[in-house]
Design an enzyme around this catalytic site. Structure first.
Site, mmCIF file in Angstrom:
data_model
loop_
_atom_site.group_PDB
_atom_site.id
_atom_site.type_symbol
_atom_site.label_atom_id
_atom_site.label_comp_id
_atom_site.label_asym_id
_atom_site.label_seq_id
_atom_site.Cartn_x
_atom_site.Cartn_y
_atom_site.Cartn_z
ATOM 1 C CG PHE A 1 3.223 -26.731 -14.541
ATOM 2 C CD1 PHE A 1 4.107 -25.950 -13.802
ATOM 3 C CD2 PHE A 1 2.516 -27.717 -13.861
ATOM 4 C CE1 PHE A 1 4.272 -26.141 -12.425
ATOM 5 C CE2 PHE A 1 2.679 -27.913 -12.492
ATOM 6 C CZ PHE A 1 3.563 -27.124 -11.775
ATOM 7 C CE LYS B 1 -1.409 -30.607 -24.364
ATOM 8 N NZ LYS B 1 -1.438 -29.606 -23.255
ATOM 9 C CD GLU C 1 -3.242 -26.956 -20.013
ATOM 10 O OE1 GLU C 1 -2.256 -27.611 -20.433
ATOM 11 O OE2 GLU C 1 -4.082 -27.431 -19.243
ATOM 12 C CB SER D 1 -0.138 -35.664 -12.623
ATOM 13 O OG SER D 1 -1.193 -35.668 -13.559
ATOM 14 C CB CYS E 1 9.190 -34.971 -11.583
ATOM 15 S SG CYS E 1 10.648 -35.017 -12.596
ATOM 16 C CD GLU F 1 3.867 -35.310 -7.847
ATOM 17 O OE1 GLU F 1 2.855 -35.495 -8.542
ATOM 18 O OE2 GLU F 1 5.002 -35.193 -8.329
HETATM 19 P P1 NAD Z 1 -0.519 -32.830 -15.726
HETATM 20 O O1 NAD Z 1 -0.609 -34.295 -15.712
HETATM 21 O O2 NAD Z 1 -1.648 -32.049 -15.143
HETATM 22 O O3 NAD Z 1 -0.372 -32.300 -17.238
HETATM 23 C C1 NAD Z 1 0.596 -32.828 -18.117
HETATM 24 C C2 NAD Z 1 0.082 -32.694 -19.547
HETATM 25 O O4 NAD Z 1 -1.130 -33.437 -19.678
HETATM 26 C C3 NAD Z 1 -0.231 -31.260 -19.957
HETATM 27 O O5 NAD Z 1 0.193 -31.075 -21.286
HETATM 28 C C4 NAD Z 1 -1.742 -31.172 -19.825
HETATM 29 O O6 NAD Z 1 -2.321 -30.275 -20.747
HETATM 30 C C5 NAD Z 1 -2.194 -32.592 -20.101
HETATM 31 N N1 NAD Z 1 -3.382 -32.973 -19.328
HETATM 32 C C6 NAD Z 1 -3.731 -32.545 -18.090
HETATM 33 N N2 NAD Z 1 -4.874 -33.136 -17.687
HETATM 34 C C7 NAD Z 1 -5.253 -33.960 -18.674
HETATM 35 C C8 NAD Z 1 -6.346 -34.862 -18.852
HETATM 36 N N3 NAD Z 1 -7.278 -35.019 -17.905
HETATM 37 N N4 NAD Z 1 -6.432 -35.564 -19.992
HETATM 38 C C9 NAD Z 1 -5.490 -35.429 -20.947
HETATM 39 N N5 NAD Z 1 -4.437 -34.586 -20.846
HETATM 40 C C10 NAD Z 1 -4.306 -33.863 -19.724
HETATM 41 O O7 NAD Z 1 0.866 -32.425 -15.050
HETATM 42 P P2 NAD Z 1 1.393 -30.968 -14.698
HETATM 43 O O8 NAD Z 1 0.607 -30.440 -13.550
HETATM 44 O O9 NAD Z 1 1.523 -30.143 -15.927
HETATM 45 O O10 NAD Z 1 2.888 -31.316 -14.234
HETATM 46 C C11 NAD Z 1 3.209 -31.694 -12.928
HETATM 47 C C12 NAD Z 1 3.242 -33.189 -12.792
HETATM 48 O O11 NAD Z 1 4.174 -33.745 -13.707
HETATM 49 C C13 NAD Z 1 3.719 -33.666 -11.428
HETATM 50 O O12 NAD Z 1 2.932 -34.766 -11.051
HETATM 51 C C14 NAD Z 1 5.155 -34.078 -11.665
HETATM 52 O O13 NAD Z 1 5.673 -35.031 -10.776
HETATM 53 C C15 NAD Z 1 5.055 -34.648 -13.034
HETATM 54 N N6 NAD Z 1 6.348 -34.671 -13.691
HETATM 55 C C16 NAD Z 1 6.953 -35.876 -13.825
HETATM 56 C C17 NAD Z 1 8.190 -35.933 -14.416
HETATM 57 C C18 NAD Z 1 8.883 -37.240 -14.591
HETATM 58 O O14 NAD Z 1 9.872 -37.265 -15.285
HETATM 59 N N7 NAD Z 1 8.415 -38.326 -14.015
HETATM 60 C C19 NAD Z 1 8.817 -34.767 -14.875
HETATM 61 C C20 NAD Z 1 8.156 -33.556 -14.728
HETATM 62 C C21 NAD Z 1 6.909 -33.519 -14.133
#
Ligand code: NAD
Length: 511
Positions: free
Chosen positions: A163, A187, A190, A240, A295, A396
């Site tokens: 997000f 994808k 959401e 994450s 991040c 985090e």
């Molecule tokens: P998230 O892991 O909750 O979601 C990321 C994606 O995975 C979304 O599209 C979501 O719909 C999907 N998703 C969520 N839960 C899922 C599950 N149980 N099974 C399958 N798919 C699932 O992350 P977020 O909250 O959207 O973003 C924030 C996180 O992203 C933070 O931890 C941040 O550090 C990380 N991030 C990392 C980088 C990097 O380059 N390392 C960059 C940006 C964000």
């Protein structure tokens, strides 16, 4: 003062409902499942986003698969022309894209425009595809024999994005993937899905053939359908760490190439010789920009020796001046968090920190916008005397909370960073070039800033953390991106004159 730009009205053509984008057009969801999209600045639901079923993901993959043969055969010059047009369109529509980000993510317009600018760099890099896809040629490796290497696209590839960068992270992925000749299924998160559909509309305007770029929205159902789909060759993920690990394990178990970038806990090491004012400015900017939901945000300051006291004071002094507010307020520098639940989780680390012995120097819950309860705001927060055992340090936090860990020496600071399970970004602040060079050599982190608090590599390098911040071998975008989205093929060729051959069962030798 941060430069601010009035947000334009988001001009999505799918008002009220965010639909999938399949085969070059909006495709309303048929699964009967959808989710709310909030304006985090008001807390109101502004849209519903369709959630794809496995069948809908399959429909998108079939379209992308059908488009692949034509797209990979499209000349490199034609592909480049389309990339240049897309680059121009994103440039022209920066304000509209940024407005989608402010409306659904909550980041203030100046920050949203910064995200678009850093995303745009990736399209610029990808316009160099004629050069980037050049292979190698060795003439006369044996008598009359030449060897050459080419790189070919993988097929249908997918990107699953978080997000916090709804425009930039998709651009990290799709610019190179499409330039290399793949077709793409995105994808997006959401929570803020509209920017991705807007980008899809721009791709169409740029002349990209239908089916080359597709968007399916949704939750775990859509993600699992991607991970299990036999016609998807590769998955890029950013999100994450627990989900990144899950994606990597399942994608690779299904035989796909995968790069899965996870979470972070970024430290800023401040040595005693650092300029206190400069370090404090950097810590405040990097900790609270985008409400700490980056991040690469600085989450921990490791204050070495006697620098701690004046540094904490200099940071504390700056905090009342950080303007928190909605993107519609041209003076706001920091917006709300993404959801109420996330905001409350972030705030809970202030309580656990205090209970476990940290000092809450500034509590963001005292901010008027938090107290009014409108939107998902939390003011800037500062925790001092944090230690590695505390909940707030072990997790985090991903919000506007800066933690100070006081360490006696450089060696302790290095050990703190290297013992942390994450390894995304790190910064060192010092005026000693030798110390900085030693740190760069010793630290187990993928991206290092020397007097630079948010060292996000430019698009012609690659982005990636170490340890629990990345699962996979290749970093994202830049040269690693080209490698990830192509596979090598080596051709050994000769053109002998007829009648010069003989049967030879020996293993082919060059000498
Ligand atoms: P998230 O892991 O909750 O979601 C990321 C994606 O995975 C979304 O599209 C979501 O719909 C999907 N998703 C969520 N839960 C899922 C599950 N149980 N099974 C399958 N798919 C699932 O992350 P977020 O909250 O959207 O973003 C924030 C996180 O992203 C933070 O931890 C941040 O550090 C990380 N991030 C990392 C980088 C990097 O380059 N390392 C960059 C940006 C964000």
């Amino acid at each position: 003062m941060t430069q601010v730009v009035e947000p334009a009205v988001p001009p999505t053509r799918a008002i009220g409902r965010v639909t999938h984008w399949i085969g070059g057009k909006h495709a309303a969801g048929g699964s009967g499942r959808s989710g709310p999209v909030y304006d985090p600045a008001t807390g109101e639901i502004t849209r519903q986003v369709d959630f794809a079923s496995a069948d809908e993901v399959d429909a998108a993959v079939r379209v992308a698969r059908a488009a692949f043969a034509g797209w990979r055969a499209t000349s490199i010059s034609r592909r480049t022309e389309i990339l240049f047009r897309m680059r121009a369109l994103v440039d022209e529509h920066r304000a509209e894209i940024a407005a989608h980000l402010t409306a659904e993510h909550g980041k203030v317009p100046a920050d949203a425009l910064g995200e678009v600018a850093r995303g745009l760099e990736n399209l610029e890099f990808a316009t160099g595809i004629p050069h980037l896809l050049k292979g190698g040629f060795s003439e006369q490796v044996s008598s009359g024999v030449d060897v050459y290497q080419i790189r070919q696209p993988l097929g249908v590839v997918a990107g699953i994005t978080p997000f916090n960068f709804p425009a930039m992270v998709p651009m990290w992925m799709f610019a190179n993937a499409i330039a290399c000749g793949n077709t793409f299924i995105l994808k997006p998160s959401e929570k803020d899905p509209s920017a991705s559909v807007y980008l899809a509309e721009l791709w169409k305007e740029a002349g990209l053939p239908d089916g080359v770029f597709n968007v399916v929205h949704g939750d775990k159902v859509a993600v699992d359908a991607i991970l299990g789909h036999p016609d998807i060759a590769a998955v890029s993920f950013v999100g994450s760490t627990p989900v990144a690990r899950y994606i990597y394990e399942h994608a690779t178990a299904a035989g796909k190439r995968c790069q899965a970038l996870g979470g972070a806990k970024n430290h800023m090491v401040v040595l005693p010789d650092a300029d206190i004012g400069m370090a404090a400015d950097a810590a405040v900017s990097a900790a609270y920009g985008s409400a700490g939901e980056r991040c690469m945000a600085i989450s921990v300051v490791a204050a070495v020796g006697e620098v701690a006291e004046p540094l904490v004071e200099a940071i504390r002094e700056r905090l009342p001046k950080v303007r928190v507010g909605p993107g519609s307020d041209p003076t706001a520098e920091m917006g709300p968090l993404i959801t109420r639940e996330h905001r409350d989780k972030v705030a809970s680390y202030l309580d656990s920190g205090r209970e476990q012995g940290a000092e809450v120097v500034v509590d963001g819950r005292e901010h008027v916008l938090y107290r009014e309860g409108r939107g998902f705001f939390l003011g800037v927060s500062l925790l001092d005397h944090v230690t590695p055992e505390m909940e707030c340090y072990r997790n985090e936090v991903f919000g506007p909370v800066l933690e100070i860990v006081r360490v006696p020496t450089y060696t302790d600071a290095l050990a703190l960073v290297n013992d942390n399970p994450y390894g995304n970004g790190v910064a060192i602040f010092t005026r000693d070039g030798g110390a900085a060079r030693r740190f760069q050599f010793d630290v187990n982190v993928g991206m290092v800033g020397v007097n630079v608090p948010v060292p996000v590599p430019v698009a012609y390098y690659s982005f990636g953390g170490w340890k629990a911040s990345l699962f996979g071998d290749l970093h994202m975008y830049g040269p690693d991106g080209i490698q990830f989205y192509t596979r090598g093929k080596v051709v050994t060729a000769r053109w002998p004159d007829p009648g010069t051959s003989s049967v030879d069962l020996g293993f082919p030798r060059t000498r």
